[in-house]
Design a protein around this motif. Sequence first.
Motif, short mmCIF file in Angstrom:
data_model
loop_
_atom_site.label_atom_id
_atom_site.label_comp_id
_atom_site.label_asym_id
_atom_site.label_seq_id
_atom_site.Cartn_x
_atom_site.Cartn_y
_atom_site.Cartn_z
N TYR A 289 -1.60 -0.73 -20.13
CA TYR A 289 -1.29 0.69 -20.29
C TYR A 289 -1.72 1.26 -21.64
N PRO A 303 5.99 3.31 -22.59
CA PRO A 303 5.16 2.94 -21.45
C PRO A 303 5.93 2.81 -20.13
N LEU A 304 7.24 2.54 -20.19
CA LEU A 304 7.97 2.39 -18.93
C LEU A 304 8.60 3.69 -18.47
N THR A 305 8.48 4.72 -19.27
CA THR A 305 8.95 6.03 -18.83
C THR A 305 7.73 6.94 -18.72
N ASN A 306 6.63 6.31 -18.39
CA ASN A 306 5.38 7.04 -18.31
C ASN A 306 4.53 6.39 -17.23
N PHE A 307 3.43 7.02 -16.83
CA PHE A 307 2.54 6.41 -15.84
C PHE A 307 1.20 7.11 -15.88
N ARG A 308 0.24 6.48 -15.27
CA ARG A 308 -1.04 7.13 -15.00
C ARG A 308 -1.29 6.94 -13.52
N THR A 309 -1.94 7.90 -12.90
CA THR A 309 -2.12 7.79 -11.45
C THR A 309 -3.04 6.62 -11.10
N ASP A 310 -3.86 6.19 -12.05
CA ASP A 310 -4.76 5.07 -11.74
C ASP A 310 -4.30 3.75 -12.36
N ASP A 311 -2.99 3.61 -12.60
CA ASP A 311 -2.46 2.34 -13.11
C ASP A 311 -2.81 1.20 -12.16
N TYR B 82 5.14 5.76 -9.03
CA TYR B 82 4.32 5.42 -10.19
C TYR B 82 5.13 4.62 -11.22
N TYR B 83 6.38 5.03 -11.37
CA TYR B 83 7.23 4.28 -12.31
C TYR B 83 7.53 2.89 -11.74
N ARG B 85 5.72 1.19 -9.84
CA ARG B 85 4.52 0.35 -9.93
C ARG B 85 4.43 -0.33 -11.29
N ARG B 86 4.67 0.41 -12.36
CA ARG B 86 4.62 -0.22 -13.68
C ARG B 86 5.69 -1.30 -13.82
N LEU B 90 4.99 -5.41 -14.39
CA LEU B 90 5.46 -6.17 -15.55
C LEU B 90 6.41 -7.28 -15.13
#
Lengths: 321, 145
Positions: A289, A303-311, B82-83, B85-86, B90
Motif C-alpha cells: 500500500y 493504511p487500514l482505514t484507507n484503500f485504493r480500488t486497485d489494491d 475495500y477495507y 480486502r486490505r 494482511l
Amino acid sequence: MQRLIDRAKALLESGEVARVLGWRKGENVWDVEPAFFASPEELSDFVYNGFCGANLSKYMIEASKLEGKTLVFLKPCDTYSFNQLTTEHRVDRETAYIVGVGCKGKLKIENIDAKGILDVQGAGYPDASEILTVKTLYGDKEVSYKDAMLERCHVCKGKEHMVYDELIGESVDTCDGDRFAEVAKIEAMSPEEKFAYFQSELSKCIRCNACRNVCPACSCRKCVFDSNKFDSAQKANTISFEEKMFHIIRAFHVAGRCTDCGECSRVCPQGIPLHLFNRKFIKDIDSLYGTWQAGAEVDARGPLTNFRTDDAEPSIVTKRG
Amino acid sequence: MSMNTEFRPTIVAFCCNWCSYAGADLAGSSRLAYPADVKIIRVPCSCRVNPMFILRAFEKGADGVILCGCHPGDCHYSTGNYYARRRMTLLFSMLDYLGVENGRTRVEWVSAAEGVKFSETMNSFVEKIRSLGPNVRLGDLRCKD
Ligand code: SF4
Ligand code: SF4
Ligand code: SF4
Ligand code: FES
C-alpha cells in the motif's frame, strides 16, 4: 542531564508547566522508571542516562486530562508515538510542552550481563566514544556501546524529532542494521521452520501483559485482553480464545498504528522478539500500500482505514508462495 | 480414523447478506450442489468480518475459512469490501508468516446473480481443504499443545 533538570525547574517555577514527565532513578542504575515530578524539589530524583529507553508518550494520555501543561521529555523515536496518539485523539497536543532530548542509543542491561559484566553500579554516557565504561562492584569494565544497545537502536528511524517545542542535547547516529532483515529471513523459511520458530518463541510467553501495557498504540480504554476475572484466569494456562491468539490479535490491533517504537520487545521479560510481528505488518503495508510510517505526520490517514480500488487481492499471499 | 473414512472438513463461509448470501440462495434454488461441509454465516457486509472472526472459527475447529462479499465497486455500503480486502490480505500474509498453511483462507467476490460461481467456489475450496487435511496449527497460535 543537568540542562534538562535546569530547564524543568525553570518551567515549573515560572508556572508554565504544572508537572514534569520524565525518568526517575531506580534502585539500580538500569531500572530507571517513568515518573511525574510535581515540584522543583522532586527533580532531585530525575535522571536521563543510557537506560532511559522508556517512551513517555503513553503517559501523556493520563497527563492530558489534568489541569495545566505537562513538560514531557521525548527522544526522537518517542515523538512518533506522540504524534500517533494526537492523531488518534488520545492526547491533546496543547496540553504538552515537549522538550526533545538528544539520544545516543539506549542500553539494555541484559546485553551487558551477557558479556559477563555483573553487578553494574553505573554506566558512563560517552559523548563520542564507542566504548562504554561500566562501573561494577569489581571495578570498571569496558564494553562496546553498540553491543550494549537495544535492538531498536540498531535500526533507529533517525534522530530527528517529529514534534517538539524545544530541543536539548546532541544525538548520535546509531543505525547500523536493516529493520526488515529478520522478517525477510523468516519469510524465506519453510512453513514447518516458521511454525517451529514461532512455537519456540511464543511458548515462552507468561501473559504478563507488559507488552500491551507499555505500548502507546494500545490505548483502548477497554481492552479485549482484560478479563473480568482478575485471577489465574488472566494467566497463560487459560484456554480462552483471546489468550491463545494473544500475539496475533494484539499485533493486528496495532497494525498501521504501530510506530515500531520497540517498547514491546524492550519490556518483554521473556525476551520474545515481538517486533517481528509488527515489522511483518509494516513490511507488507509498505510493499502493498505504499511506504507508511505511523506518527511521522499528524492526522495522516492510516493504511487500514484507507484503500485504493486497485489494491491487491488477498490471494496474492498464496501466489507469492 | 480407519483407512477408508474420508476426511470431511469443516468449512466456515462468511457471506455478505447483499450478494454472496443471495448467491448461495440462488445456487440452492437452481439445484446447484455445494458440499454440506460448508457452514454459512451471514454478515451484513464483508467488512463486518473482524480478523478475529476468522481466527475464532479456526480455534473452534474449522479447517478452512472463506469470506465472500460483493464485487469491488458493488458493495451495498459502497466501500466496505475495500477495507475488508486490505485486512484480509494482511491477516492471510501473517498466517503464512507464522507457518500456517495459507490455502486454508480465501476471499471470493460473488454477486447475488452468481449462483454458479458460488457453487464452484465452494466446491473448489472444499477440495483444497480436503487435500490439506485437518487444521492443527491454527488451534492455538501460541502453539502450546
Ligand atoms: S511481555 Fe512478553 S511475556 Fe509478557 S505478555 Fe507480552 S509477550 Fe508475553
Ligand atoms: S506494538 Fe510495540 S513497537 Fe509497536 S507501538 Fe506498540 S510498543 Fe511500540
Ligand atoms: S491489545 Fe487491542 S484491545 Fe488491547 S489495548 Fe491493544 S489495541 Fe486495544
Ligand atoms: S455489502 Fe456486500 S461486501 Fe459490503
